[in-house]
Design a protein around this motif. Structure first.
Motif, PDB file in Angstrom:
ATOM      1  N   GLN A  93       0.888  -1.129   0.105  1.00 39.47           N
ATOM      2  CA  GLN A  93       0.172  -0.073  -0.054  1.00 39.47           C
ATOM      3  C   GLN A  93       0.987   1.219  -0.102  1.00 39.47           C
ATOM      4  O   GLN A  93       0.544   2.261  -0.617  1.00 39.47           O
ATOM      5  CB  GLN A  93      -1.016  -0.097   1.033  1.00 39.47           C
ATOM      6  N   HIS A  94       2.001   1.221   0.689  1.00 39.12           N
ATOM      7  CA  HIS A  94       2.871   2.208   0.766  1.00 39.12           C
ATOM      8  C   HIS A  94       3.373   2.578  -0.777  1.00 39.12           C
ATOM      9  O   HIS A  94       3.339   3.638  -1.120  1.00 39.12           O
ATOM     10  CB  HIS A  94       4.136   2.094   1.596  1.00 39.12           C
ATOM     11  N   LEU A  95       3.649   1.777  -1.672  1.00 36.94           N
ATOM     12  CA  LEU A  95       4.213   1.756  -2.916  1.00 36.94           C
ATOM     13  C   LEU A  95       2.852   2.334  -3.724  1.00 36.94           C
ATOM     14  O   LEU A  95       3.178   3.397  -4.640  1.00 36.94           O
ATOM     15  CB  LEU A  95       4.593   0.499  -3.404  1.00 36.94           C
ATOM     16  N   ARG A  96       1.763   1.770  -3.534  1.00 36.54           N
ATOM     17  CA  ARG A  96       0.718   2.361  -4.468  1.00 36.54           C
ATOM     18  C   ARG A  96       0.388   3.749  -3.906  1.00 36.54           C
ATOM     19  O   ARG A  96      -0.032   4.552  -4.935  1.00 36.54           O
ATOM     20  CB  ARG A  96      -0.659   1.420  -4.247  1.00 36.54           C
ATOM     21  N   ASP A  97       0.420   4.012  -2.769  1.00 34.98           N
ATOM     22  CA  ASP A  97       0.095   5.419  -2.274  1.00 34.98           C
ATOM     23  C   ASP A  97       1.221   6.405  -2.912  1.00 34.98           C
ATOM     24  O   ASP A  97       0.943   7.649  -3.237  1.00 34.98           O
ATOM     25  CB  ASP A  97       0.356   5.554  -0.959  1.00 34.98           C
ATOM     26  N   ASN A  98       2.429   5.813  -3.423  1.00 35.67           N
ATOM     27  CA  ASN A  98       3.502   6.756  -4.352  1.00 35.67           C
ATOM     28  C   ASN A  98       3.382   6.448  -5.499  1.00 35.67           C
ATOM     29  O   ASN A  98       4.452   6.775  -6.257  1.00 35.67           O
ATOM     30  CB  ASN A  98       4.781   6.444  -3.684  1.00 35.67           C
ATOM     31  N   ARG A  99       2.146   6.015  -6.137  1.00 35.66           N
ATOM     32  CA  ARG A  99       1.756   6.031  -7.704  1.00 35.66           C
ATOM     33  C   ARG A  99       2.847   4.746  -8.417  1.00 35.66           C
ATOM     34  O   ARG A  99       3.390   4.777  -9.340  1.00 35.66           O
ATOM     35  CB  ARG A  99       2.330   7.061  -8.475  1.00 35.66           C
ATOM     36  N   ALA A 100       3.020   3.944  -7.492  1.00 41.05           N
ATOM     37  CA  ALA A 100       3.687   2.638  -8.218  1.00 41.05           C
ATOM     38  C   ALA A 100       2.882   1.882  -9.086  1.00 41.05           C
ATOM     39  O   ALA A 100       1.665   1.492  -8.837  1.00 41.05           O
ATOM     40  CB  ALA A 100       4.250   1.456  -7.077  1.00 41.05           C
ATOM     41  N   VAL A 101       3.145   1.362 -10.352  1.00 38.85           N
ATOM     42  CA  VAL A 101       2.664   0.786 -11.194  1.00 38.85           C
ATOM     43  C   VAL A 101       3.016  -0.607 -11.123  1.00 38.85           C
ATOM     44  O   VAL A 101       4.032  -1.204 -11.142  1.00 38.85           O
ATOM     45  CB  VAL A 101       2.791   1.199 -12.734  1.00 38.85           C
ATOM     46  N   MET A 102       1.882  -1.531 -10.634  1.00 43.38           N
ATOM     47  CA  MET A 102       2.277  -3.159 -10.373  1.00 43.38           C
ATOM     48  C   MET A 102       2.353  -3.982 -11.513  1.00 43.38           C
ATOM     49  O   MET A 102       1.448  -3.917 -12.706  1.00 43.38           O
ATOM     50  CB  MET A 102       1.492  -3.322  -9.210  1.00 43.38           C
ATOM     51  N   GLY A 103       3.270  -4.877 -11.431  1.00 44.83           N
ATOM     52  CA  GLY A 103       3.542  -6.134 -12.116  1.00 44.83           C
ATOM     53  C   GLY A 103       3.104  -7.281 -11.346  1.00 44.83           C
ATOM     54  O   GLY A 103       3.120  -7.158  -9.962  1.00 44.83           O
ATOM     55  N   GLU A 104       3.099  -8.338 -11.952  1.00 42.15           N
ATOM     56  CA  GLU A 104       2.722  -9.864 -11.447  1.00 42.15           C
ATOM     57  C   GLU A 104       3.751 -10.540 -11.784  1.00 42.15           C
ATOM     58  O   GLU A 104       4.129 -11.143 -12.874  1.00 42.15           O
ATOM     59  CB  GLU A 104       1.566 -10.077 -11.410  1.00 42.15           C
ATOM     60  N   LEU A 105       4.551 -11.254 -10.788  1.00 45.51           N
ATOM     61  CA  LEU A 105       5.437 -12.693 -10.820  1.00 45.51           C
ATOM     62  C   LEU A 105       5.029 -13.506  -9.919  1.00 45.51           C
ATOM     63  O   LEU A 105       5.304 -13.332  -8.754  1.00 45.51           O
ATOM     64  CB  LEU A 105       6.780 -12.026 -10.826  1.00 45.51           C
ATOM     65  N   ALA A 106       4.937 -14.765 -10.301  1.00 44.63           N
ATOM     66  CA  ALA A 106       4.782 -15.894  -9.239  1.00 44.63           C
ATOM     67  C   ALA A 106       3.542 -15.453  -8.358  1.00 44.63           C
ATOM     68  O   ALA A 106       3.401 -15.942  -7.057  1.00 44.63           O
ATOM     69  CB  ALA A 106       5.894 -16.483  -8.721  1.00 44.63           C
ATOM     70  N   GLY A 107       2.458 -14.641  -8.645  1.00 48.93           N
ATOM     71  CA  GLY A 107       1.540 -14.259  -7.863  1.00 48.93           C
ATOM     72  C   GLY A 107       1.876 -13.036  -6.975  1.00 48.93           C
ATOM     73  O   GLY A 107       0.839 -12.315  -6.426  1.00 48.93           O
ATOM     74  N   TRP A 108       3.075 -12.494  -7.135  1.00 47.25           N
ATOM     75  CA  TRP A 108       3.464 -11.249  -6.173  1.00 47.25           C
ATOM     76  C   TRP A 108       3.205 -10.164  -7.021  1.00 47.25           C
ATOM     77  O   TRP A 108       3.445 -10.039  -8.310  1.00 47.25           O
ATOM     78  CB  TRP A 108       4.992 -11.608  -6.023  1.00 47.25           C
ATOM     79  N   GLU A 109       2.448  -9.226  -6.300  1.00 52.33           N
ATOM     80  CA  GLU A 109       2.373  -7.802  -7.048  1.00 52.33           C
ATOM     81  C   GLU A 109       3.731  -7.047  -6.514  1.00 52.33           C
ATOM     82  O   GLU A 109       4.246  -7.061  -5.464  1.00 52.33           O
ATOM     83  CB  GLU A 109       1.287  -7.121  -6.238  1.00 52.33           C
ATOM     84  N   ARG A 110       4.327  -6.608  -7.693  1.00 50.46           N
ATOM     85  CA  ARG A 110       5.464  -5.842  -7.427  1.00 50.46           C
ATOM     86  C   ARG A 110       5.620  -4.653  -8.334  1.00 50.46           C
ATOM     87  O   ARG A 110       5.142  -4.363  -9.352  1.00 50.46           O
ATOM     88  CB  ARG A 110       6.804  -6.747  -8.030  1.00 50.46           C
ATOM     89  N   ALA A 111       6.189  -3.622  -7.575  1.00 45.40           N
ATOM     90  CA  ALA A 111       6.450  -2.345  -8.275  1.00 45.40           C
ATOM     91  C   ALA A 111       7.199  -2.327  -9.417  1.00 45.40           C
ATOM     92  O   ALA A 111       8.522  -2.515  -9.210  1.00 45.40           O
ATOM     93  CB  ALA A 111       6.712  -1.408  -7.350  1.00 45.40           C
ATOM     94  N   ASN A 112       6.871  -2.178 -10.756  1.00 48.22           N
ATOM     95  CA  ASN A 112       7.699  -2.411 -11.789  1.00 48.22           C
ATOM     96  C   ASN A 112       8.351  -0.915 -12.202  1.00 48.22           C
ATOM     97  O   ASN A 112       9.344  -0.810 -12.959  1.00 48.22           O
ATOM     98  CB  ASN A 112       6.927  -2.854 -13.002  1.00 48.22           C
ATOM     99  N   TRP A 113       7.603   0.105 -11.845  1.00 52.46           N
ATOM    100  CA  TRP A 113       7.769   1.498 -12.030  1.00 52.46           C
ATOM    101  C   TRP A 113       6.951   2.421 -11.606  1.00 52.46           C
ATOM    102  O   TRP A 113       5.964   2.236 -11.144  1.00 52.46           O
ATOM    103  CB  TRP A 113       7.911   1.788 -13.637  1.00 52.46           C
ATOM    104  N   ILE A 114       7.449   3.614 -11.277  1.00 53.27           N
ATOM    105  CA  ILE A 114       6.895   4.602 -10.436  1.00 53.27           C
ATOM    106  C   ILE A 114       6.518   5.802 -11.203  1.00 53.27           C
ATOM    107  O   ILE A 114       7.078   6.543 -12.196  1.00 53.27           O
ATOM    108  CB  ILE A 114       7.426   5.233  -9.318  1.00 53.27           C
ATOM    109  N   ALA A 115       4.836   6.016 -11.603  1.00 50.84           N
ATOM    110  CA  ALA A 115       4.198   6.985 -12.301  1.00 50.84           C
ATOM    111  C   ALA A 115       4.585   8.436 -11.620  1.00 50.84           C
ATOM    112  O   ALA A 115       4.541   8.683 -10.509  1.00 50.84           O
ATOM    113  CB  ALA A 115       2.785   6.758 -12.583  1.00 50.84           C
ATOM    114  N   ARG A 116       4.668   9.453 -12.474  1.00 53.33           N
ATOM    115  CA  ARG A 116       4.674  10.832 -11.952  1.00 53.33           C
ATOM    116  C   ARG A 116       3.599  11.283 -12.085  1.00 53.33           C
ATOM    117  O   ARG A 116       2.597  10.809 -12.353  1.00 53.33           O
ATOM    118  CB  ARG A 116       5.516  11.566 -13.103  1.00 53.33           C
TER     119      ARG A 116
END
Length: 814
Positions: free
Chosen positions: A430-453
């Motif tokens: 949630q900290h990452l989402r609050d900072n505009r992270a764009v998530m990808g998925e690997l092995a079911g894990w939600e991972r921040a792939n890049w941060i949007a402006r």
């Protein structure tokens, strides 16, 4: 009717094309004690209604190797068995209707050349010349594969079964496997039922080839086989006057494929929103069954098809067919030794490409069973890539709606699945989402792939060209290279290995030297007896009796299973502790400065040099920092128990404001590691890549008396290298590299890129790839003229054996 014997060397459950192929190939290797159990009749599940398209080109070199083997096998099977397989090489055409799809098929054509598959790029006019019935309006490009073909699916399976029988296998129809008996990590036999009779057959090993029943059969053995049946539609027309043999035609932009069959036309669909089937289990009496017609669902495909193939408007529909096929969560089939057991194998979930895959998959699995190790890299389809949660039925139902359609969707780089998301979240999610992270998925894990402006839409806009996050990643790389960046690595696997024999065990299973002080970190590989790389990990000695093995997220289960299979008599306990700690990587020239702002501990080279870990205070909490890097900079991975993860994130972010700390994502990590020439497991290094040829000899300590792969390493040192892994950089900054692009050395294809990414610091796309070099000195290899084939255009490339970025790792050790 023959009943099963009391014992077999191997029992195969399932008589579709893959079960018949496994039986055929085991008997070809000399196995006679083979029993195949089929619940109803051979081919009565999915095989009988398959479309029978047989293509050679797949997404990787080894999958292509298997597909090519299938069509070669089917070409000879009729002569061997006397069963007509209907196999003919009629060729195939794939057409693009957009510029993006044109780039995709041109990149696939380049990949085909690298894999030794004959391919021809053809113009819309040439398409029309070879397929006069096609309306070529809007066609932007096409490729033709001369050796592709089609066959009769059921007869191919029956021919394989007959070949197996001729060499001694027993193929028993109307014999249902009702239970699987286990002892510890081994299967001991299979319970069966036949016409009211029941019994038990003991077995040295069991192979689950049960198609859409494979999930259920796996559960009998406590094995996870994630797949779900979906409805698959096609129509067959009435006979069309004058219709003769045509190439198989694929129009993926319209979700359609076409096949001429005995003067009729078959039109099949891979629609974007699939219909899952069998949510309450597959009916017990299912045999050669069809599912109810759903013309409304198929109508949009048919409308476009009539415009694309006008003769369909005049042809009557002879058959509207709907039959179930099984799909896996990632659209790759399941093959190999189940991670939960040591003698239970899987070959299932063929995602509508079972006929073209079954010959090669059966051959590969038979060789694996015979030798006890993979014949070559099968990581794309290895069942151990599947995570335990992926057997969840609700998850499979949701994901299967998408996976069928993805077969014909644009296969853009970085494309993310849209269904069944948000299941595994790191404590920083949630900290990452609050900072505009764009998530990808690997092995079911939600991972921040890049941060949007703030001024940017925080989602992917896909393309084969520069995507909308290109500049974001450039800024993230710059932060890590010149200042300080932070990203979430919690998804990486963490396996705790402990016990009184832990040092001896680690020294047996791994190539490094683990008899080191507590706090020391060892970068290492687990090798197979051929010196190939089974795992690429960092191992930290936590205490006298405990180590922490950190693995890539996708291979945690496989790496843990590898260790458990080699534990033998060693007194060790091996435990997955991935979810117990969150991990933040703090990287860049000012990373030490940031950590000193939030912790009273000493991060100097005297106390915490590269390759060591220490327990620290951080903010008001506790953490452990590992001084390692995958981006090639000064930095630490901060491990914190999940209860304190939020506090640690907030503490670092708040302190980092004074240093202009930048949040980063996984795309940054991949670009940065590529500049540093760091290897990526599954792409650059696999079980068939020798550790010395991969340039990782420094991580192998042959002065240890014994470890798995030691003899192969010493042999290779004596023989010399046959290939070397080189790093490449395109001299033109514009083209992009992903992987599988052909490597041209002095004008000839000598290999292909194992991985690719953009080198934002070095100003060009970069890749890693193996180049043959038997008998050549390193200088000779580097002195050659290199180009990379990017979608048919040859682009000049520089080559290096040393990392092009910071070759002496001075920045890492600063």
């Amino acid at each position: 009717m023959a009943v099963p014997p009391s014992h077999a060397r191997v029992v195969i459950i399932g008589g579709g094309v893959i079960g018949c192929s496994v039986a055929y190939h085991l008997t070809k290797l000399g196995w006679t004690d083979v029993v195949l159990l089929e619940r109803k009749q051979l081919t009565s599940g999915t095989t009988w209604h398959a479309a029978g398209l047989i293509a050679q080109l797949r997404a990787t070199a080894n999958m292509t190797r298997l597909a090519k083997y299938s069509q070669e096998l089917y070409g000879n099977l009729e002569e061997e068995t006397g069963v007509a397989t209907g196999f003919k090489r009629c060729g195939s055409i794939t057409v693009a209707l957009t510029e993006e799809r044109r780039e995709e098929i041109l990149r696939q054509a380049a990949m085909a050349r690298a894999f030794g598959v004959e391919v021809e790029e053809i113009s819309p006019a040439e398409v029309k010349a070879r397929y006069a019935h096609l309306n070529t309006e809007g066609v932007t490009g096409a490729v033709y594969l001369d050796k592709d073909g089609q066959g009769d699916p059921a007869n191919i399976a029956l021919a394989l079964a007959k070949g197996a029988r001729q060499r001694g296998a027993q193929v028993l129809e109307r014999t249902r496997a009702t239970g699987i008996v286990k002892d510890g990590r081994r299967v001991t036999g299979v319970d069966w039922e036949q016409g009211g009779e029941s019994g038990h057959i003991t077995a040295d090993m069991v192979v689950n080839c049960s198609g859409m029943w494979a999930h259920e059969v796996g559960r009998m053995a406590g094995v996870n086989v994630p797949l779900h049946a979906c409805e698959h539609f096609y129509i067959v027309t009435e006979a069309i006057a004058g219709l003769t043999q045509l190439p198989v035609l694929r129009v993926p932009d319209e979700c359609a494929y076409y096949k001429e069959d005995a003067g009729k036309m078959l039109l099949g669909a891979f629609e974007p929103n699939a219909k899952p089937w069998g949510m309450n289990g597959i009916p017990a009496d299912f045999e050669f069954d069809q599912l109810p017609e759903d013309f409304d669902h198929f109508e949009p495909i048919l409308e476009r098809a009539v415009a694309r193939m006008p003769m369909l408007a005049e042809a009557g529909i002879h058959t509207f067919f709907n039959g179930p096929e099984s799909f896996t969560p990632d659209d790759a089939y399941h093959l190999g030794l189940a991670p939960e057991l040591d003698n239970f194998w899987v070959a299932a979930g063929f995602n509508s490409i079972g006929i073209q895959s079954a010959g090669g998959a059966g051959m590969a699995l038979a060789q694996w069973i015979e030798a006890g190790e993979k014949p070559f890299d099968l990581g794309d389809v290895d069942i151990s890539r599947m995570q335990p949660f992926q057997g969840n039925k609700t998850y499979l139902f949701e994901r299967s709606k998408e996976t069928l359609g993805l077969l014909y969707a644009d296969h853009f780089p970085f494309r993310q699945k849209e269904t069944a998301r948000g299941i595994r979240r790191s404590p920083f999610h949630q900290h990452l989402r609050d900072n505009r992270a764009v998530m990808g998925e690997l092995a079911g894990w939600e991972r921040a792939n890049w941060i949007a402006r703030p001024d940017q839409t925080a989602e992917y806009e896909y393309s084969w060209k520069r995507q909308n996050f290109f500049d974001n990643v450039a800024e993230e790389v710059a932060a890590v290279r010149n200042n300080v960046g932070m990203y979430d690595m919690s998804s990486f696997g963490k396996i705790r290995v402990e016990g009184r024999d832990v040092v001896a065990f680690m020294n047996h299973v791994g190539g490094g030297q683990y008899d080191v002080p507590a706090g020391k970190i060892v970068y290492t590989q687990f090798l197979n007896p051929r010196g190939g790389i089974e795992a690429d990990v960092t191992v930290t000695r936590i205490s006298e009796t405990a180590f922490l093995v950190v693995t890539p997220a996708a291979t945690r289960l496989a790496d843990q299973a590898w260790m458990m299979r080699h534990a033998g008599d060693f007194n060790v306990v091996i435990t997955d502790v991935t979810a117990g700690e969150g991990v933040l990587a703090v990287m860049g020239p000012r990373s030490r400065e940031l950590l000193q702002m939030v912790s009273p501990n000493d991060f100097s080279n005297d106390v915490n040099p590269f390759g060591t870990a220490q327990e620290i205070e951080l903010g008001m909490g506790l953490a452990r920092v590992h001084r390692v890097t995958y981006v090639g900079e000064l930095g630490w991975e901060v491990y914190v128990s999940t209860d304190m993860a939020g506090h640690v994130f907030e503490t670092l972010m708040e302190a980092g404001q004074a240093l202009d700390l930048k949040l980063c994502g996984m795309h940054m990590m991949d670009c940065a590691r590529m500049e540093k020439g760091f290897r990526h497991f599954g792409h650059d290094i696999t079980c068939e890549d020798h550790v010395l040829e991969a340039g990782l000899g420094f991580a192998v300590k042959t002065d240890k008396p014994s470890f798995i792969g030691r003899d192969a390493v010493l042999r290779k040192k004596d023989e010399g290298l046959k290939k070397r892994l080189l790093q490449f950089r395109l001299t033109d900054p514009e083209p992009l590299l992903y992987h599988n692009e052909p490597i041209m050395r002095n004008g000839e294809i000598v290999g292909y890129l194992a991985s690719g990414a953009y080198g934002h610091t070095l100003g060009g796309a970069m890749g890693l790839g193996y180049v043959p070099c038997a008998g050549e000195a390193a200088a000779e290899v580097l002195a050659s003229d290199y180009h990379i084939d990017v979608a048919g255009t040859l682009v000049k490339a520089e080559a290096s054996l040393k990392p092009m970025y910071d070759p002496r790792s001075e920045r890492v050790k600063a």
